[in-house]
Design a protein around this motif. Structure first.
Motif, PDB file in Angstrom:
ATOM      1  N   VAL A   1       0.849  -1.206   0.000  1.00 31.19           N
ATOM      2  CA  VAL A   1       0.000   0.000   0.000  1.00 31.19           C
ATOM      3  C   VAL A   1       0.878   1.248   0.000  1.00 31.19           C
ATOM      4  O   VAL A   1       0.634   2.198  -0.760  1.00 31.19           O
ATOM      5  CB  VAL A   1      -0.937  -0.011   1.231  1.00 31.19           C
ATOM      6  CG1 VAL A   1      -1.655   1.331   1.356  1.00 31.19           C
ATOM      7  CG2 VAL A   1      -1.947  -1.139   1.120  1.00 31.19           C
TER       8      VAL A   1
ATOM      9  N   ARG B   1       2.435   2.122  -3.366  1.00 32.02           N
ATOM     10  CA  ARG B   1       1.535   2.724  -4.354  1.00 32.02           C
ATOM     11  C   ARG B   1       1.068   4.121  -3.958  1.00 32.02           C
ATOM     12  O   ARG B   1       0.544   4.851  -4.799  1.00 32.02           O
ATOM     13  CB  ARG B   1       0.319   1.818  -4.559  1.00 32.02           C
ATOM     14  CG  ARG B   1       0.646   0.553  -5.349  1.00 32.02           C
ATOM     15  CD  ARG B   1      -0.473  -0.486  -5.251  1.00 32.02           C
ATOM     16  NE  ARG B   1      -0.226  -1.619  -6.122  1.00 32.02           N
ATOM     17  CZ  ARG B   1       0.636  -2.592  -5.875  1.00 32.02           C
ATOM     18  NH1 ARG B   1       1.348  -2.554  -4.756  1.00 32.02           N
ATOM     19  NH2 ARG B   1       0.792  -3.591  -6.719  1.00 32.02           N
ATOM     20  N   THR B   2       1.246   4.487  -2.689  1.00 36.37           N
ATOM     21  CA  THR B   2       0.692   5.759  -2.230  1.00 36.37           C
ATOM     22  C   THR B   2       1.733   6.756  -1.731  1.00 36.37           C
ATOM     23  O   THR B   2       1.401   7.928  -1.518  1.00 36.37           O
ATOM     24  CB  THR B   2      -0.319   5.513  -1.095  1.00 36.37           C
ATOM     25  OG1 THR B   2       0.324   4.811  -0.020  1.00 36.37           O
ATOM     26  CG2 THR B   2      -1.507   4.703  -1.607  1.00 36.37           C
TER      27      THR B   2
END
Length: 336
Positions: free
Chosen positions: A87, A90-91
């Protein structure tokens, strides 16, 4: 999972084993521009609180809530970390370094898998030790890790012993021996389990130096690579160690709630994020001293929180071992 953020031992190993290739640490990696810079005075207290919090929280689950399934809990931590790092990848920019590490089939089987096996063994054994030993005594036994690293490098002729290092080994070993002699609630099974965990961890750190030389990995990138591998390894271990019982207990035990498991895993995950910033804010000596201060706080806290006992012999032995650790780091600093 507290082991995932042990950021100073790789440097110690490099300083005292000059024939080994450069280590895979974040201290040689250019920090992404998007990563905010934090001062040592800001991040070190955060790291100490998180590191101590993980150990105290785990011990609370094992011994206060009587959830005696360390393999399950470690597997849950690793699964959470595997999802969490992806996560973040991707962020955020925290895992930009993962793009620079080509993971081929050959690299996986020759480097990632063997190190992952050692990592799993280290995590499982070190967590299982909490079922038999006090938090204070476990912290004392962990002081032996640099000695184990040196012994492994000497046995496999990766480095040559010196008089100075032999004296340091003797000093730390004597301190740990005194601490063990003074342990009132000594458990041979717990001692052997923790000793095995130290052995696995020391071997893992040596393999990182030899198999992953030239790669630049901070603790979070390392977790990104190893968490899925270790989680799968642990899933294969659970049927032979704990079976399906921990899964039924999680569903049937009122005190083991989803909130408790999620916050426990989240705390361990935040510790590794803090470690990313920690490795860039101070010298190896500063990090070593911070680790010593954290361990002393844990020993003191275990006495206050759980009513544990630390004998005068234990305190003296542990003090000798900690002095040996600091001298070990200072001797490495002089060689830089």
């Amino acid at each position: 999972m507290e082991k995932l953020a042990s950021v100073e031992l790789n440097d110690d190993l490099r300083d005292h084993t000059r024939d080994l290739p450069p280590p895979a640490t974040a201290q040689h990696q250019q920090q992404p521009r998007a990563r905010a810079k934090l001062s040592a005075t800001a991040i070190i207290p955060v790291w100490i609180v998180l590191s101590s919090g993980v150990i105290i929280y785990n011990n609370y689950i094992y011994n206060t809530l009587h959830f005696k399934y360390p393999v399950f809990l470690v597997t849950w931590h690793l699964t959470f970390a595997a999802i969490g790092t992806r996560v973040l990848q991707r962020t955020t920019h925290l895992l930009d370094g993962a793009k620079d590490i080509p993971v081929s089939k050959d690299m996986f089987f020759r480097s990632i898998l063997p190190i992952g096996l050692l990592f799993s063994g280290s995590l499982i054994l070190s967590n299982t030790a909490y079922l038999y030993l006090s938090v204070a005594y476990i912290q004392m036994l962990k002081a032996f890790t640099p000695v184990a690293i040196l012994l492994i490098t000497w046995i496999f002729r990766l480095s040559e012993p010196s008089r100075e290092l032999l004296l340091i080994v003797l000093m730390i070993s004597s301190g740990v021996a005194l601490a063990s002699k003074g342990e009132r609630w000594f458990s041979l099974i717990g001692f052997l389990i923790q000793a095995g965990g130290v052995g696995f961890e020391a071997t893992r750190l040596v393999l990182i130096q030899t198999l992953l030389h030239g790669l630049k990995m901070d603790p979070l990138v390392s977790l990104h690579l190893y968490a899925p591998v270790c989680a799968l390894i642990n899933l294969c271990v659970i049927p032979f160690t704990e079976g399906l019982e921990p899964f039924s207990v999680v569903w049937g035990m009122p005190h083991i709630t989803p909130f408790l498991l999620i916050t426990n895993a989240l705390l361990a995950f935040l510790l590794n994020i803090a470690a990313v910033y920690l490795v860039g804010v101070g010298s190896g000596l500063v990090l070593t001293l911070a680790g010593v201060f954290k361990d002393v706080l844990l020993v003191t806290g275990s006495v206050v929180i759980w009513g544990g006992e630390v004998s005068l012999m234990q305190a003296g032995g542990y003090s000798i071992a900690l002095c040996g650790l600091v001298i070990f780091k200072l001797s490495g600093e002089k060689k830089k």
